[in-house]
Design a protein around this motif. Sequence first.
Motif, PDB file in Angstrom:
ATOM      1  N   ASP A 136      46.718  42.756  36.860  1.00 13.76           N
ATOM      2  CA  ASP A 136      46.420  43.693  37.606  1.00 13.76           C
ATOM      3  C   ASP A 136      47.386  43.890  38.754  1.00 13.76           C
ATOM      4  O   ASP A 136      47.018  44.350  39.894  1.00 13.76           O
ATOM      5  CB  ASP A 136      45.066  43.218  38.425  1.00 13.76           C
ATOM      6  N   GLN A 137      48.573  43.639  38.394  1.00 13.12           N
ATOM      7  CA  GLN A 137      49.703  43.849  39.235  1.00 13.12           C
ATOM      8  C   GLN A 137      50.547  44.835  38.790  1.00 13.12           C
ATOM      9  O   GLN A 137      50.872  45.098  37.458  1.00 13.12           O
ATOM     10  CB  GLN A 137      50.323  42.383  39.644  1.00 13.12           C
ATOM     11  N   GLU A 138      51.602  45.499  39.617  1.00 12.54           N
ATOM     12  CA  GLU A 138      52.672  46.227  39.297  1.00 12.54           C
ATOM     13  C   GLU A 138      53.874  45.543  38.439  1.00 12.54           C
ATOM     14  O   GLU A 138      54.025  44.277  38.650  1.00 12.54           O
ATOM     15  CB  GLU A 138      53.222  47.063  40.192  1.00 12.54           C
ATOM     16  N   PRO A 157      48.217  49.352  37.444  1.00 10.18           N
ATOM     17  CA  PRO A 157      46.887  49.627  37.040  1.00 10.18           C
ATOM     18  C   PRO A 157      46.421  50.757  37.969  1.00 10.18           C
ATOM     19  O   PRO A 157      46.293  50.848  38.980  1.00 10.18           O
ATOM     20  CB  PRO A 157      46.112  48.281  37.263  1.00 10.18           C
ATOM     21  N   ARG A 159      43.309  52.015  39.780  1.00 14.24           N
ATOM     22  CA  ARG A 159      42.195  51.362  40.130  1.00 14.24           C
ATOM     23  C   ARG A 159      40.964  52.483  40.516  1.00 14.24           C
ATOM     24  O   ARG A 159      40.688  52.937  41.440  1.00 14.24           O
ATOM     25  CB  ARG A 159      42.378  50.794  41.670  1.00 14.24           C
ATOM     26  N   ASP A 160      40.467  52.558  39.391  1.00 12.03           N
ATOM     27  CA  ASP A 160      39.063  53.834  39.169  1.00 12.03           C
ATOM     28  C   ASP A 160      38.070  53.321  38.362  1.00 12.03           C
ATOM     29  O   ASP A 160      38.409  52.844  37.087  1.00 12.03           O
ATOM     30  CB  ASP A 160      39.677  55.109  38.644  1.00 12.03           C
ATOM     31  N   ALA A 161      37.038  52.881  38.877  1.00 11.83           N
ATOM     32  CA  ALA A 161      36.012  52.151  38.343  1.00 11.83           C
ATOM     33  C   ALA A 161      35.435  53.032  37.080  1.00 11.83           C
ATOM     34  O   ALA A 161      34.944  52.369  36.086  1.00 11.83           O
ATOM     35  CB  ALA A 161      34.711  52.041  39.220  1.00 11.83           C
ATOM     36  N   PRO A 164      38.752  52.452  33.756  1.00  8.23           N
ATOM     37  CA  PRO A 164      39.195  51.039  33.637  1.00  8.23           C
ATOM     38  C   PRO A 164      40.255  51.070  32.706  1.00  8.23           C
ATOM     39  O   PRO A 164      40.114  51.810  31.634  1.00  8.23           O
ATOM     40  CB  PRO A 164      38.003  50.249  33.535  1.00  8.23           C
ATOM     41  N   ASN A 165      40.966  49.963  32.800  1.00  6.12           N
ATOM     42  CA  ASN A 165      42.173  49.568  31.946  1.00  6.12           C
ATOM     43  C   ASN A 165      43.047  50.559  31.495  1.00  6.12           C
ATOM     44  O   ASN A 165      43.585  51.080  30.163  1.00  6.12           O
ATOM     45  CB  ASN A 165      41.468  49.102  30.621  1.00  6.12           C
TER      46      ASN A 165
END
Length: 574
Positions: A136-138, A157, A159-161, A164-165
């Motif tokens: 979950d990091q650049e 990543p 970050r939008d619920a 995801p992924n």
Amino acid sequence: MNAPRILCIGDRLSDGHQAAEAEIVQVQTASEAMQRLSDEAFDAIWIDRDRLPDGSEFLRLQHSAAMLRDIPEGVALLDQTFQVLWANARMVQWADPAVLDESGALAPGVNFYAMLAQPEIMGPDFCPFHTALATDQESSSTLLTKDNRYFHVHAGPLRDAQSPNQLIVTVSEITDEILQQQKLAAIHKAGRELADLRPDEIFLMEVDERIELLKENIRVYLSDLLSFEVIEIRLLEQATGVLMPLLSVGIDQDAADRQLFAHPQGNGVTGFVASRGISYICHDVANDPLFIPGVAEAKSSLTVPLILHDQVLGTINIESPDPAAFSEDDLQFLEIFARDVAFALNTLELLVAQKANTAQQSCDAIHSAVALPVDEILNDAVNVMESYIGHSPEMIERIRRILQNARDIKQTIQQIGQRMTPLEAVPAGAQGPQHASLRGKHILVVDADDTVRNDAHNLLERYGCIVETAHEGKEAVAMVRSSIGQVDYDVIISDIRLSDFSGYQVMRRLGEIMNHVPMVLMTGFGYDPGHSIVKARQAGLHPKGVLFKPFRLDQLIDVVETILEATDNAKTKA
């Protein structure tokens, strides 16, 4: 006529005659709408009144999408399998034609790496997308495509619920930067190799061979590495300011032979650069007052100084048949290489000087070892000759040959030393005109002390004097008498207290066989019981013809030069 397709954000369209005739596609969020718009064509968009905030978000997203589409960097949205969900125009432009449809758009379900024709991952992260999803990091990496283009990839990543992924990937082409770094690395490597000679090369190669090797290496690297074809390198003679040609490639012979000085006027760009120590790009030779053509078809030139420790050693000049052919990058590359060339030239000069010094030391050591023994041969031969004078002309002649051969031994050693350390092998300035009057002068030193006689050889012969020695006064007189017609002693240096004569007595006896006695007397600071110096001065000893032991080299040289000058003046008056 096909029914219009309407994208509906919120509740379905419920009023108006178009609702019954239209194909309605319903979504609940602006982001869903953006994703449908990227994949499908719609004739209109309808936003539910209750969804107006989403509508304003949709407008912002639409505006952002427009900006992303037109920025010069590539941008793509990837799912967890690295399939491209969306890509901007620059990303599509870089894509492999095999993954585009007939309209030039990306085909559905294209993998990111397939989009770039399976590039080689150069690192530092060899799995940047996996890393970004797992941590979950650049993450970043560099890609090399099959057509030798370099891309920097940065993945982060999303970050939008609701999504995801997914990964946001930005891509920048860095081909020019990478090639520049590679070129700089190659230049530094080439610079290190210019004077990187193995020990066997240093000792087996002659001076001219090493210079030719360096010139060839410079030519190869300038031509193959920097793509320069017309090259001229000149070295600055510090004493005269003359820029001497070292290397000319593609330069007209008349231009290569042209005499140039390190002066800003009348000596072309080369003279200007050498005098100022700054680089110069001539974009248009026809309109540049400094330029003097090196080749007839030259349209532009680039000249940089060779500088070491803030001292200009020379210049490198490059010419091109194209106008404005040289960029700031070319200037940077050539300046970097010029520093390496300056270091290489300095290293070569140091190696040459070291070899010359070593050879000279070897010859000096040999000469020092044989000097006094040869003097002993001379002394003994002279004493034998004195015994045979008037009795055996044949024996006298044989002894004279012995004397001459003994003297030839020392001369041969000196000549070998000069051949082993030729003038071109000695750094500029190492040989000067100082004390030129001493070269070739014959000096006779009379002293019972072996150290004094040996020092006389070491000190005087470095200035080109030919030194012979004797232990006592009788030997000195015999040496002078036997050498008449063969060797004329220009200066005779004698201690005032010898085992048989005083210095004054030696001077008187020499006066019986010489028209002018170029005498120098050596004494300590002790008492002179025979007043030898006073008597010698009354008999014509030069006022400066006295050396007080222990004396410095400069005092010895000064006295000898004074006596030589006085002798020349006496001969002129005579």
